[in-house]
Design a protein around this motif. Structure first.
Motif, PDB file in Angstrom:
ATOM      1  N   LEU A  32      34.091  -3.674 -58.443  1.00 27.50           N
ATOM      2  CA  LEU A  32      33.418  -3.009 -57.333  1.00 27.50           C
ATOM      3  C   LEU A  32      32.273  -3.048 -57.481  1.00 27.50           C
ATOM      4  N   LEU A  33      31.803  -3.568 -58.101  1.00 26.22           N
ATOM      5  CA  LEU A  33      30.214  -3.793 -59.110  1.00 26.22           C
ATOM      6  C   LEU A  33      29.306  -4.377 -58.153  1.00 26.22           C
ATOM      7  N   MET A  34      29.474  -5.905 -57.723  1.00 24.11           N
ATOM      8  CA  MET A  34      28.114  -5.828 -56.127  1.00 24.11           C
ATOM      9  C   MET A  34      27.509  -4.904 -55.830  1.00 24.11           C
ATOM     10  N   LYS A  35      28.448  -3.988 -54.976  1.00 17.62           N
ATOM     11  CA  LYS A  35      27.389  -3.245 -54.154  1.00 17.62           C
ATOM     12  C   LYS A  35      27.317  -2.345 -54.380  1.00 17.62           C
ATOM     13  N   LYS A  36      27.090  -1.767 -56.202  1.00 18.88           N
ATOM     14  CA  LYS A  36      26.470  -0.638 -56.969  1.00 18.88           C
ATOM     15  C   LYS A  36      24.825  -1.245 -57.240  1.00 18.88           C
ATOM     16  N   SER A  37      23.842   0.126 -57.360  1.00 21.35           N
ATOM     17  CA  SER A  37      22.279  -0.834 -57.407  1.00 21.35           C
ATOM     18  C   SER A  37      22.673  -1.710 -58.816  1.00 21.35           C
ATOM     19  N   ASN A  38      21.766  -1.638 -59.441  1.00 17.60           N
ATOM     20  CA  ASN A  38      21.535  -1.770 -60.942  1.00 17.60           C
ATOM     21  C   ASN A  38      21.329  -0.539 -61.233  1.00 17.60           C
ATOM     22  N   VAL A  39      20.409   0.520 -61.292  1.00 16.37           N
ATOM     23  CA  VAL A  39      20.119   1.605 -61.603  1.00 16.37           C
ATOM     24  C   VAL A  39      21.209   2.399 -61.734  1.00 16.37           C
ATOM     25  N   LYS A  41      24.381   1.459 -61.834  1.00 12.27           N
ATOM     26  CA  LYS A  41      25.206   0.668 -63.064  1.00 12.27           C
ATOM     27  C   LYS A  41      25.018   1.142 -64.259  1.00 12.27           C
ATOM     28  N   ARG A  42      22.973   0.994 -64.211  1.00 14.60           N
ATOM     29  CA  ARG A  42      23.218   1.472 -66.225  1.00 14.60           C
ATOM     30  C   ARG A  42      23.014   2.582 -65.816  1.00 14.60           C
ATOM     31  N   ARG A  43      23.282   3.779 -64.786  1.00 13.93           N
ATOM     32  CA  ARG A  43      23.190   5.184 -65.526  1.00 13.93           C
ATOM     33  C   ARG A  43      24.782   5.212 -65.789  1.00 13.93           C
ATOM     34  N   LEU A  44      25.480   4.540 -65.059  1.00  9.46           N
ATOM     35  CA  LEU A  44      26.859   4.402 -65.535  1.00  9.46           C
ATOM     36  C   LEU A  44      27.543   4.311 -66.989  1.00  9.46           C
ATOM     37  N   SER A  45      26.673   3.373 -67.475  1.00  8.90           N
ATOM     38  CA  SER A  45      26.875   2.761 -68.558  1.00  8.90           C
ATOM     39  C   SER A  45      26.258   4.085 -69.772  1.00  8.90           C
ATOM     40  N   GLN A  46      25.723   4.959 -69.679  1.00  5.61           N
ATOM     41  CA  GLN A  46      25.194   6.126 -70.309  1.00  5.61           C
ATOM     42  C   GLN A  46      26.382   6.575 -70.960  1.00  5.61           C
ATOM     43  N   ARG A  47      26.685   7.223 -72.359  1.00  9.03           N
ATOM     44  CA  ARG A  47      27.586   8.192 -72.875  1.00  9.03           C
ATOM     45  C   ARG A  47      27.452   9.291 -72.241  1.00  9.03           C
ATOM     46  N   VAL A  48      28.352  10.572 -72.104  1.00 10.80           N
ATOM     47  CA  VAL A  48      27.616  11.701 -71.032  1.00 10.80           C
ATOM     48  C   VAL A  48      28.599  12.862 -72.311  1.00 10.80           C
ATOM     49  N   CYS A  49      28.557  13.824 -72.736  1.00  7.46           N
ATOM     50  CA  CYS A  49      28.235  14.909 -73.412  1.00  7.46           C
ATOM     51  C   CYS A  49      29.309  15.687 -72.205  1.00  7.46           C
ATOM     52  N   VAL A  50      30.753  15.903 -72.493  1.00  5.89           N
ATOM     53  CA  VAL A  50      31.649  16.385 -72.508  1.00  5.89           C
ATOM     54  C   VAL A  50      31.025  18.292 -72.152  1.00  5.89           C
ATOM     55  N   THR A  51      32.058  18.728 -71.451  1.00  3.99           N
ATOM     56  CA  THR A  51      31.570  19.881 -71.234  1.00  3.99           C
ATOM     57  C   THR A  51      32.566  21.339 -71.677  1.00  3.99           C
ATOM     58  N   PRO A  52      31.821  22.468 -72.350  1.00  3.72           N
ATOM     59  CA  PRO A  52      32.200  23.093 -72.918  1.00  3.72           C
ATOM     60  C   PRO A  52      33.906  23.821 -72.677  1.00  3.72           C
ATOM     61  N   GLY A  53      34.624  23.582 -71.250  1.00  5.96           N
ATOM     62  CA  GLY A  53      35.386  24.059 -70.743  1.00  5.96           C
ATOM     63  C   GLY A  53      36.745  22.916 -71.372  1.00  5.96           C
TER      64      GLY A  53
END
Length: 64
Positions: A32-39, A41-53
């Motif tokens: 369902l990527l057609m309805k999402k904005s490019n910004v 999708k670009r933000r969702l492509s980045q890796r994120v650090c897992v929380t300590p818990g």
């Protein structure tokens, strides 16, 4: 005592950093990527650090 086995599902989802933290991917990037904005999708492509818990059970799944 036998060797601990690595959970292969966790091995595919998480990557260990040099500092001992874990990186993960964002959700909602599979379809369902057609309805999402490019910004968004670009933000969702980045890796994120897992929380300590949340990283405590991951450390048990990835012993090595």
């Amino acid at each position: 005592m036998p060797k601990l086995k690595t959970r292969k599902a966790a091995l595919k989802r998480y990557k260990k950093t040099g500092a001992g933290n874990f990186l993960r991917r964002h959700a909602y990037k599979g379809h369902l990527l057609m309805k999402k904005s490019n910004v968004q999708k670009r933000r969702l492509s980045q890796r994120v650090c897992v929380t300590p818990g949340d990283s405590k059970p991951i450390k048990l799944m990835l012993p090595y």
